[in-house]
Design a protein around this motif. Structure first.
Motif, PDB file in Angstrom:
ATOM      1  N   ARG A  93       0.726  -1.359  -0.018  1.00  0.00           N
ATOM      2  CA  ARG A  93      -0.154   0.197   0.147  1.00  0.00           C
ATOM      3  C   ARG A  93       0.971   1.305  -0.060  1.00  0.00           C
ATOM      4  O   ARG A  93       1.980   1.202   0.322  1.00  0.00           O
ATOM      5  CB  ARG A  93      -1.045  -0.082   1.221  1.00  0.00           C
ATOM      6  CG  ARG A  93      -1.787  -0.898   1.395  1.00  0.00           C
ATOM      7  CD  ARG A  93      -2.937  -0.648   2.564  1.00  0.00           C
ATOM      8  NE  ARG A  93      -3.649  -1.705   2.755  1.00  0.00           N
ATOM      9  CZ  ARG A  93      -3.704  -2.616   3.937  1.00  0.00           C
ATOM     10  NH1 ARG A  93      -2.992  -2.455   4.903  1.00  0.00           N
ATOM     11  NH2 ARG A  93      -4.599  -3.662   3.965  1.00  0.00           N
ATOM     12  N   LYS A  94       0.375   2.257  -0.255  1.00  0.00           N
ATOM     13  CA  LYS A  94       1.076   3.601   0.176  1.00  0.00           C
ATOM     14  C   LYS A  94       1.593   3.981   1.193  1.00  0.00           C
ATOM     15  O   LYS A  94       1.018   3.539   2.049  1.00  0.00           O
ATOM     16  CB  LYS A  94       0.206   4.847  -0.321  1.00  0.00           C
ATOM     17  CG  LYS A  94       0.662   5.927  -1.438  1.00  0.00           C
ATOM     18  CD  LYS A  94      -0.438   6.795  -1.641  1.00  0.00           C
ATOM     19  CE  LYS A  94      -0.032   8.258  -0.870  1.00  0.00           C
ATOM     20  NZ  LYS A  94      -1.063   9.073  -0.654  1.00  0.00           N
TER      21      LYS A  94
ATOM     22  N   ARG B  53      -8.446   5.727   6.681  1.00  0.00           N
ATOM     23  CA  ARG B  53      -7.002   5.170   6.284  1.00  0.00           C
ATOM     24  C   ARG B  53      -6.806   5.501   4.792  1.00  0.00           C
ATOM     25  O   ARG B  53      -5.466   5.840   4.466  1.00  0.00           O
ATOM     26  CB  ARG B  53      -6.762   3.926   6.744  1.00  0.00           C
ATOM     27  CG  ARG B  53      -5.417   3.258   6.536  1.00  0.00           C
ATOM     28  CD  ARG B  53      -5.387   1.729   7.231  1.00  0.00           C
ATOM     29  NE  ARG B  53      -6.004   0.954   6.558  1.00  0.00           N
ATOM     30  CZ  ARG B  53      -6.050  -0.576   6.967  1.00  0.00           C
ATOM     31  NH1 ARG B  53      -5.481  -0.867   8.079  1.00  0.00           N
ATOM     32  NH2 ARG B  53      -6.741  -1.364   6.301  1.00  0.00           N
TER      33      ARG B  53
ATOM     34  N   VAL C  39      -7.117   3.579   1.983  1.00  0.00           N
ATOM     35  CA  VAL C  39      -6.299   2.773   1.022  1.00  0.00           C
ATOM     36  C   VAL C  39      -7.245   1.755   0.530  1.00  0.00           C
ATOM     37  O   VAL C  39      -6.906   1.227  -0.621  1.00  0.00           O
ATOM     38  CB  VAL C  39      -4.954   2.431   1.585  1.00  0.00           C
ATOM     39  CG1 VAL C  39      -4.070   3.277   1.738  1.00  0.00           C
ATOM     40  CG2 VAL C  39      -5.386   1.427   3.033  1.00  0.00           C
ATOM     41  N   ASP C  40      -8.264   1.418   0.987  1.00  0.00           N
ATOM     42  CA  ASP C  40      -9.208   0.324   0.673  1.00  0.00           C
ATOM     43  C   ASP C  40     -10.502   1.070  -0.237  1.00  0.00           C
ATOM     44  O   ASP C  40     -11.015   1.849   0.279  1.00  0.00           O
ATOM     45  CB  ASP C  40      -9.615  -0.441   1.742  1.00  0.00           C
ATOM     46  CG  ASP C  40      -8.493  -1.269   2.346  1.00  0.00           C
ATOM     47  OD1 ASP C  40      -7.664  -1.852   1.568  1.00  0.00           O
ATOM     48  OD2 ASP C  40      -8.227  -1.083   3.649  1.00  0.00           O
TER      49      ASP C  40
END
Ligand code: ADP
Ligand code: 5GP
Length: 202
Positions: free
Chosen positions: A47-48, A140, A142-143
């Motif tokens: 992930r980033k 967060r 990212v998803d």
């Protein structure tokens, strides 16, 4: 007191995605100088902000399967469509050197270690509610929504397993949850059977 000549303790931490497990494990590793984090192998992409060798070892499915066949994993599982595994030799090396080791692994993996009769301390981190969990995953950032739905469905199954763990921490206010995690770690380090080697030195 230097514990390094004694075998370290394995802390197995599981939680539904978004409960705050990574955050709490990182805080523990920073706080306790003798704790190491077990870096898992995974077939998912970084992930980033994630780094190879710090967050995970990112490998191809072929490499993962080779490692699996060689018996390189202490435990492994398929989670959210990807493979994850804990490197056996690396964890054993750290424990032998006297370092406590935190394994951030899912319920299936924790069960495998427990069924092998390995000595360890099993800690389950729960969110205050699934809605809060969803909000944290959104924040967060990212998803995708679809991925978040999948993670929350899985969270319900994982929560049903919480009661066989040794400890449950509800991560509502982060500072309170960390106090509890520290208390558990210190209490486990002070268990009489773990302190036995130190008595003759007093
Ligand atoms: P996990 O590893 O369990 O999936 P993370 O540690 O990545 O969860 O936490 C998910 C998100 O929620 C992160 O953005 C983190 O900063 C945030 N978070 C963690 N604990 C708390 C808390 N007690 N209160 C508010 N936000 C939190
Ligand atoms: P993420 O992809 O969000 O980092 O992790 C997804 C899930 O996989 C989390 O529940 C995490 O604890 C779990 N996980 C990470 N590494 C391992 C591992 O080595 N073994 C197992 N069984 N689960 C892991």
């Amino acid at each position: 007191m230097d514990r390094r000549e004694e075998r370290g303790i394995m802390f197995i931490v599981s939680a539904p995605s978004g409960a705050g497990k990574t955050t709490l494990c990182r805080m523990a590793v920073e706080h306790f100088k003798d704790i190491r984090f077990s870096i898992s192998y995974t077939t998912r992409s970084p992930r980033k902000g994630e780094e190879e060798g710090r967050d995970y070892h990112f490998v191809s499915e072929a490499t993962f399967k080779e490692m699996l066949e060689r018996g390189d994993f202490l435990e492994w599982a398929e989670v959210h469509g990807y493979f994850y595994g804990t490197p056996k030799d690396e964890v054993e090396r750290m424990l032998k050197e006297g370092h406590d080791v935190i394994l951030d692994i899912d319920v299936q993996g924790a069960k495998q270690i427990k069924s092998k009769g390995k000595e360890g301390v099993y800690i389950f981190i729960a969110p205050p509610s699934l809605e809060v969990c969803r909000e944290r995953l959104r924040k967060r950032g990212v998803d995708s929504e679809e991925e978040i739905d999948r993670r929350l469905e899985n969270a319900k199954k994982e929560l049903a397993e919480a009661l066989w763990y040794d400890y449950i921490i509800i991560n509502d206010r982060l500072e309170d949850a960390f106090e509890r995690l520290k208390a558990i770690i210190l209490a486990e380090k002070s268990r009489a059977f773990r302190m036995r080697p130190f008595l003759p030195k007093i």
